[in-house]
Design an enzyme around this catalytic site. Structure first.
Site, PDB file in Angstrom:
ATOM      1  N   ASN A  41       0.837  -1.208   0.000  1.00  0.00           N
ATOM      2  CA  ASN A  41       0.000   0.000   0.000  1.00  0.00           C
ATOM      3  C   ASN A  41       0.872   1.258   0.000  1.00  0.00           C
ATOM      4  OD1 ASN A  41      -2.686   0.565  -0.320  1.00  0.00           O
ATOM      5  ND2 ASN A  41      -3.267   0.167   1.806  1.00  0.00           N
ATOM      6  N   HIS A  92      -8.623   2.986   8.334  1.00  0.00           N
ATOM      7  CA  HIS A  92      -9.009   1.648   7.876  1.00  0.00           C
ATOM      8  C   HIS A  92     -10.378   1.230   8.396  1.00  0.00           C
ATOM      9  CE1 HIS A  92      -4.795   1.031   6.590  1.00  0.00           C
ATOM     10  NE2 HIS A  92      -5.300   0.103   5.818  1.00  0.00           N
TER      11      HIS A  92
END
Length: 447
Positions: free
Chosen positions: A330, A363
């Site tokens: 990521n 998240h």
């Protein structure tokens, strides 16, 4: 594979193929609107009426970016958008139906883009102030001129709804989006070859995902049979295939998302600018500005898509340390967190902890997100002691063995922490709890 995953893959594949056609559109205004309309309908397909959430985010942040003092617009944008992200994930407490899971992905990426844009606008204003005060050298001045960001409402709307990365990233800055529309780089970059190079590993990821999911389904880890009839050793071992399934699923999504950018030509920059993941060009700004308006010169350059490079699977799998492995995963999000959170904080021992907390908050709201991501802030400093100091004391004969053990412990820790991210809830992650109250001469164990 669940229906949500199938819809997700179909939309990514459509976006990948569509990039080949939008790259051929030469009219900048038409290209902008096509990208926006397609992105809007993708969000509408996965969100339905919940598309109101992205619209609210865009409208409020547009007002903040345009109307609020640029010395502080980035702070207001950050505060509002992360509070709204929390509200979006807890709407059921306010009598509003929860949004589909894919809308959560849309909102996550939109948060980074809108807040990131506010930071870009703030940095442009700060650079202009330095220039007026005569505090910039020649190199920084040419950089400031090359990255001047001053969007209007329609610009923000187009950037937010651009179909590229609208579902799951990778994150790219407004400057990268602007260059995609106005610079000729995508006309000369090897889009097809680079897409093929990235895509060739996707079938392998899919095959491993389907095979291991069939043999070791994650649902089994939450069943009563798993805890009542399986040994502790088996349950401990089960985290390995579970985390492998998770990684393969993420690898497929990230790789296809990169391919969507590449087929459209977004993120293509000349190699001499030394582009970095998430950031884009890092040097030769004056030369870059010159060739961006000169197709003849642009056609003679070599190009890189490092700006939208989001995953290095080989390093993620085989890196010796967790620090190195995380940096390969990521990557554009790592860049956003580093530039807009970590480096903005005053130097202190708490910078890493605060940054990991923001990452966990971004998240999700489940305890599993915090247990997983925030645990890395505790693991990495200890790992650094072993990697930097103890490794030096190991003889050359045993260095490879030491590195292998460090790599094994890193992956074991990843798997152990990752299971909390996958299961999300504390009750599922800690299925067995021991009550330290003596009962009939022993201790009670509740499930």
């Amino acid at each position: 594979m669940e229906w949500d995953d199938i819809v997700y893959i179909i939309l990514l594949l459509f976006s990948l193929v569509f990039g080949h056609y939008i790259r051929k559109v030469k009219d900048k205004n038409l290209k902008t609107w096509i990208s926006t309309v397609v992105g809007f309908f993708i969000i509408l397909i996965v969100s339905g009426r919940h598309i109101l959430h992205p619209l609210i985010s865009i409208i409020v942040n547009s007002f903040i970016i345009i109307a609020v003092d640029r010395k502080s617009c980035h702070l207001y944008s950050f505060i509002f958008q992360f509070i709204y992200l929390a509200f979006f994930r807890t709407t059921s407490y306010f009598g509003i139906p929860d949004a589909p899971s894919h809308t959560n992905l849309v909102q996550m990426i939109l948060t980074l883009k809108l807040v990131g844009l506010a930071f870009e606008v703030h940095d442009t204003a700060a650079a202009s102030a330095r220039k007026v005060d005569g505090g910039s050298d020649m190199e920084s001045t040419s950089k400031d001129e090359a990255i001047s960001i001053n969007p209007g409402f329609l610009d923000i709307f187009h950037y937010s709804f651009a179909y590229i990365g609208v579902l799951t990233g990778p994150y790219y800055s407004y400057r990268t989006y602007h260059d995609w529309l106005h610079a000729p780089f995508s006309d000369y970059a090897p889009c097809y070859e680079e897409t093929l190079r990235k895509f060739k590993l996707v079938p392998l990821y899919v095959a491993v995902f389907l095979l291991v999911s069939y043999i070791y389904p994650i649902q089994y880890a939450t069943s009563d049979e798993f805890y009542n009839e399986r040994s502790t050793l088996y349950r401990f071992w089960y985290i390995w295939p579970t985390f492998l399934i998770f990684r393969m699923r993420i690898y497929v999504g990230m790789t296809l998302s990169e391919c969507v950018c590449i087929t459209a030509g977004l993120g293509a920059y000349p190699v001499f600018t030394d582009p970095k993941s998430g950031q884009g060009p890092t040097k030769e700004y004056h030369h870059l500005k010159e060739i961006s308006t000169n197709p003849e010169k642009a056609s003679k350059e070599l190009y890189s898509f490092e700006t939208v490079h989001n995953l290095d699977a080989s390093k993620t799998e085989f890196a010796t340390t967790m620090r190195e492995s995380i940096r390969s995963w990521n990557m554009t999000i790592q860049y956003w967190m580093a530039v807009n959170v970590y480096k903005r904080l005053p130097r202190s021992p708490f910078r890493t902890a605060i940054t990991t907390f923001v990452s966990a908050f971004w998240h999700g709201m489940y305890a599993g997100h915090y247990l997983c991501i925030c645990s890395t802030a505790l693991y990495i400093p200890v790992e650094d002691l072993y990697a930097r100091h103890l490794r030096k004391k190991v003889s050359s004969t045993f260095v490879k063995i030491f590195d292998f053990m460090l790599c094994y412990i890193r992956m074991l820790s990843f798997s152990y922490m990752g299971i909390t991210f996958i299961l999300l809830r504390v009750a599922a992650a800690f299925k067995t709890k021991v009550s330290f109250l003596p009962i009939n001469g022993g201790y009670s164990k509740e499930r």
